[in-house]
Write a protein that holds these residues in place. Structure first.
Motif, PDB file in Angstrom:
ATOM      1  N   ASN A 237       0.858  -1.249   0.167  1.00  0.00           N
ATOM      2  CA  ASN A 237      -0.090  -0.256  -0.046  1.00  0.00           C
ATOM      3  C   ASN A 237       0.911   1.286   0.034  1.00  0.00           C
ATOM      4  N   THR A 238       1.954   1.045  -0.341  1.00  0.00           N
ATOM      5  CA  THR A 238       2.958   2.137  -0.494  1.00  0.00           C
ATOM      6  C   THR A 238       3.202   2.293  -2.022  1.00  0.00           C
ATOM      7  N   SER A 239       3.724   3.445  -2.417  1.00  0.00           N
ATOM      8  CA  SER A 239       3.910   3.531  -4.103  1.00  0.00           C
ATOM      9  C   SER A 239       5.157   2.993  -4.360  1.00  0.00           C
ATOM     10  N   MET A 240       6.361   2.861  -3.443  1.00  0.00           N
ATOM     11  CA  MET A 240       7.559   2.202  -3.964  1.00  0.00           C
ATOM     12  C   MET A 240       8.124   2.953  -4.975  1.00  0.00           C
ATOM     13  N   LEU A 241       8.018   4.130  -5.152  1.00  0.00           N
ATOM     14  CA  LEU A 241       8.312   5.077  -6.281  1.00  0.00           C
ATOM     15  C   LEU A 241       9.709   5.846  -5.811  1.00  0.00           C
ATOM     16  N   SER A 242      10.245   5.552  -4.627  1.00  0.00           N
ATOM     17  CA  SER A 242      11.336   6.175  -4.052  1.00  0.00           C
ATOM     18  C   SER A 242      12.613   5.915  -5.055  1.00  0.00           C
ATOM     19  N   PRO A 243      13.044   4.581  -5.223  1.00  0.00           N
ATOM     20  CA  PRO A 243      14.260   4.406  -5.991  1.00  0.00           C
ATOM     21  C   PRO A 243      14.242   5.109  -7.498  1.00  0.00           C
ATOM     22  N   TYR A 244      12.903   5.131  -8.114  1.00  0.00           N
ATOM     23  CA  TYR A 244      12.811   5.854  -9.498  1.00  0.00           C
ATOM     24  C   TYR A 244      13.183   7.346  -9.221  1.00  0.00           C
ATOM     25  N   LEU A 245      12.520   7.947  -8.028  1.00  0.00           N
ATOM     26  CA  LEU A 245      12.509   9.405  -7.924  1.00  0.00           C
ATOM     27  C   LEU A 245      14.185   9.600  -7.484  1.00  0.00           C
ATOM     28  N   ALA A 246      14.803   8.887  -6.820  1.00  0.00           N
ATOM     29  CA  ALA A 246      16.110   9.113  -6.429  1.00  0.00           C
ATOM     30  C   ALA A 246      17.254   9.038  -7.626  1.00  0.00           C
ATOM     31  N   ALA A 247      16.630   8.082  -8.768  1.00  0.00           N
ATOM     32  CA  ALA A 247      17.662   8.180  -9.825  1.00  0.00           C
ATOM     33  C   ALA A 247      17.039   9.046 -10.906  1.00  0.00           C
ATOM     34  N   GLY A 248      16.112   9.842 -10.821  1.00  0.00           N
ATOM     35  CA  GLY A 248      15.413  10.410 -11.611  1.00  0.00           C
ATOM     36  C   GLY A 248      14.688   9.938 -12.878  1.00  0.00           C
ATOM     37  N   MET A 249      14.247   8.650 -12.714  1.00  0.00           N
ATOM     38  CA  MET A 249      13.801   7.788 -13.828  1.00  0.00           C
ATOM     39  C   MET A 249      12.252   8.389 -13.770  1.00  0.00           C
ATOM     40  N   ILE A 250      11.778   9.031 -12.932  1.00  0.00           N
ATOM     41  CA  ILE A 250      10.360   9.793 -13.017  1.00  0.00           C
ATOM     42  C   ILE A 250      10.681  11.289 -12.154  1.00  0.00           C
ATOM     43  N   SER A 251       9.950  12.284 -12.472  1.00  0.00           N
ATOM     44  CA  SER A 251       9.940  13.335 -11.760  1.00  0.00           C
ATOM     45  C   SER A 251       9.116  13.734 -10.843  1.00  0.00           C
ATOM     46  N   PRO A 252       9.491  14.271  -9.821  1.00  0.00           N
ATOM     47  CA  PRO A 252       8.507  14.626  -8.828  1.00  0.00           C
ATOM     48  C   PRO A 252       7.021  15.347  -9.353  1.00  0.00           C
ATOM     49  N   ARG A 253       7.356  16.433 -10.290  1.00  0.00           N
ATOM     50  CA  ARG A 253       6.004  16.810 -10.860  1.00  0.00           C
ATOM     51  C   ARG A 253       5.092  16.065 -11.662  1.00  0.00           C
ATOM     52  N   GLN A 254       6.023  14.975 -12.335  1.00  0.00           N
ATOM     53  CA  GLN A 254       4.982  13.944 -13.072  1.00  0.00           C
ATOM     54  C   GLN A 254       4.211  13.233 -11.980  1.00  0.00           C
ATOM     55  N   ILE A 255       4.802  12.934 -10.934  1.00  0.00           N
ATOM     56  CA  ILE A 255       3.872  12.387  -9.930  1.00  0.00           C
ATOM     57  C   ILE A 255       2.885  13.170  -9.344  1.00  0.00           C
ATOM     58  N   TRP A 256       3.284  14.542  -9.044  1.00  0.00           N
ATOM     59  CA  TRP A 256       2.280  15.341  -8.413  1.00  0.00           C
ATOM     60  C   TRP A 256       1.033  15.423  -9.153  1.00  0.00           C
ATOM     61  N   HIS A 257       1.519  15.850 -10.681  1.00  0.00           N
ATOM     62  CA  HIS A 257       0.073  16.191 -11.851  1.00  0.00           C
ATOM     63  C   HIS A 257      -0.366  15.055 -12.068  1.00  0.00           C
ATOM     64  N   ALA A 258       0.027  13.651 -11.928  1.00  0.00           N
ATOM     65  CA  ALA A 258      -0.696  12.602 -12.235  1.00  0.00           C
ATOM     66  C   ALA A 258      -1.655  12.396 -11.054  1.00  0.00           C
ATOM     67  N   VAL A 259      -1.495  12.970  -9.705  1.00  0.00           N
ATOM     68  CA  VAL A 259      -2.188  12.587  -8.836  1.00  0.00           C
ATOM     69  C   VAL A 259      -3.486  13.708  -8.841  1.00  0.00           C
ATOM     70  N   ILE A 260      -2.930  15.011  -9.184  1.00  0.00           N
ATOM     71  CA  ILE A 260      -3.747  16.203  -9.068  1.00  0.00           C
ATOM     72  C   ILE A 260      -4.851  15.857 -10.307  1.00  0.00           C
ATOM     73  N   GLU A 261      -4.338  15.441 -11.387  1.00  0.00           N
ATOM     74  CA  GLU A 261      -5.324  15.263 -12.749  1.00  0.00           C
ATOM     75  C   GLU A 261      -6.226  14.046 -12.419  1.00  0.00           C
TER      76      GLU A 261
END
Length: 482
Positions: A235-259
């Protein structure tokens, strides 16, 4: 034709990559990854090296497949020297890169801009690693924040998160042949293949990051507020490794949730965005206090009687042999997949820094070596928070009881049983404290405490009292100084 070097580090993605996107609009692009000592001044841990190898493998493969462009890899001592060589070889007109906020490399980025601008090159840095610029947010008194809640309130009022960029329509390959090292020459993979389980657990690619984000949004985000502390659930995103390596950006995650919610967030979605806020807060703190990497933010803790010994007890903690089930489960999960559930991270850190009275830096260094999501700000901030010496820190009297924490957040013992299989035969009510099981129960399942699983390395209440006494003594010493 105008040709631009795009210097890459922790931004190994094609989408929402401003440096790559803008360079692609100007003309030809030479994407470059420099593995230099001053660009990576703190040696990457073993788990993060494995991740970086796979990330580079995936990113370079996508560059080649989509655009027929090669990733140039260079190894050296000095970033400026390697860039000088590349500029001389390629006669490029510019160098673009995405800004990082690691205090160990901040001055280097500034020197790159100054040095090559003086030579007449178009040198630009772009924002994408964070949702805000750390110097932008200030308290009403004009100071940086040291408490999360007012920081988060100000962030929500003042920060407008730009919409992410797409992938470049086209990237023109330079007509200059540039020498490059093979990925294997970076020697990121160990000679002994201990990462088999990590290979099975993670899809280290930009596609893998978005697949995980989609899974989380489809299956877990609405219940995130209520269930995020349950390590037995996915029940967690487990996105932290991808964020840390820049394989996804925080604003991509932010706007995916907002939208997804058209701005009308559920409690779970809001709680998840708040965790992105914690990442921002960690970098805000580190940016304004760069010595935090090695030093206590709260200086009174310089006198705290932490022990620096990597003794037998410390190594039992690292190997998951403390005799405390939830702690051993977490440390074994970390060793096998390079990741640990956040609630369990707090529990194991509290045990090390408070019950064992080990310096937080020992734990921080171990996490740095074993986490695939090792991130300088999150790692330091998390350890100092738990130890009580950092920003917005946990109060000294908050010493996690690992047994009650286990029973509360892993009620059926499924998490413990997964990572500590020796305890699978025990009834759920004794999984988190096998020493409490009657001898008759242990015999009935063929379990011998001290043989099949170790006795607790420290008595819980006694070690808790010792820690409280030490913290209280520190408080008295501070009062005398005042």
């Amino acid at each position: 034709m105008v040709t631009t070097i795009v210097l890459l580090r922790w931004d190994l993605r094609l989408s929402d990559n401003p440096a790559l996107f803008e360079a692609s609009k100007k003309g030809a692009v030479i994407p470059v990854f420099l593995y230099t000592k001053d660009l990576f001044p703190r040696s990457i841990g073993g788990a993060k090296k494995w991740w970086l190898h796979r990330a580079l493998e995936s990113f370079s493969g996508e560059l080649k497949r989509r655009y027929n462009v090669d990733l140039v890899i260079r190894i050296g001592e000095s970033t400026l020297e390697e860039l000088e060589k590349l500029v001389f070889e390629t006669k490029v007109s510019g160098i673009f890169f995405n800004k990082n906020y690691d205090p160990l490399t901040k001055n280097l980025e500034e020197r790159i801009i100054e040095h090559f601008t003086k030579k007449g090159l178009d040198v630009r840095s772009f924002k994408s690693f964070l949702l805000h610029e750390p110097e932008e947010l200030r308290t009403d008194e004009g100071r940086p924040y040291i408490v999360f809640t007012p920081f988060w309130k100000k962030f929500q009022v003042e920060c407008v998160v730009p919409k992410p960029l797409g992938i470049p329509e086209r990237i023109v390959k330079s007509n200059v042949n540039v020498s490059s090292r093979n990925l294997e020459e970076l020697k990121l993979l160990p000679t002994i293949k201990w990462y088999d389980e990590m290979e099975k657990c993670w899809n280290v690619s930009e596609t893998g990051a978005f697949e995980r984000l989609k899974y989380f949004l489809d299956n877990a985000v609405d219940s995130y507020k209520d269930l995020r502390d349950r390590p037995d659930l996915d029940n967690t995103s487990m996105l932290s490794p991808y964020l840390a390596a820049g394989m996804i950006s925080p604003r991509q995650i932010w706007h995916a949730v907002i939208e997804r919610y058209d701005g009308k967030l559920t409690e779970g979605a809001y709680a998840f965005l708040r965790e992105l806020g914690w990442r921002e807060f960690s970098y805000h703190i580190l940016y304004h206090n760069p010595s935090l990497v090695d030093a206590n933010l709260r200086k009174e803790f310089d006198k705290f009687p932490w022990c620096w010994d990597r003794d037998e007890g410390f190594w039992k903690w690292t190997k998951g042999l403390t005799g405390i089930p939830i702690i051993d489960a977490g440390m074994r999960q970390l060793w096998r997949i390079g990741w640990m559930h956040n609630r369990v991270r707090m529990i194991v850190a509290s045990w090390l820094t408070k019950n064992m009275l080990k310096h937080w830096k020992l734990g921080e260094e171990w996490f740095w070596d074993t986490l695939v999501d090792a991130d300088i700000a999150n790692n330091v901030q998390g350890w100092q928070w738990t130890a009580g010496c950092g920003a917005d820190a946990a109060p000294y009297f908050r010493i996690f009881n690992p047994v009650s924490q286990g029973r509360k957040f892993d009620p059926n013992g499924e998490y413990v049983k997964k990572w500590v299989p020796e305890l699978r035969s025990l009834p759920p009510e004794y999984v988190h404290a096998p020493w409490e099981a009657p001898e008759m129960v242990l015999r009935s399942v063929g379990f011998e405490l001290g043989k099949d699983y170790p006795l607790p390395m420290l008595p819980l209440e006694e070690s808790r009292k010792r820690a409280l006494d030490a913290f209280q003594q520190l408080g008295k010493s501070r009062e005398r100084l005042l």
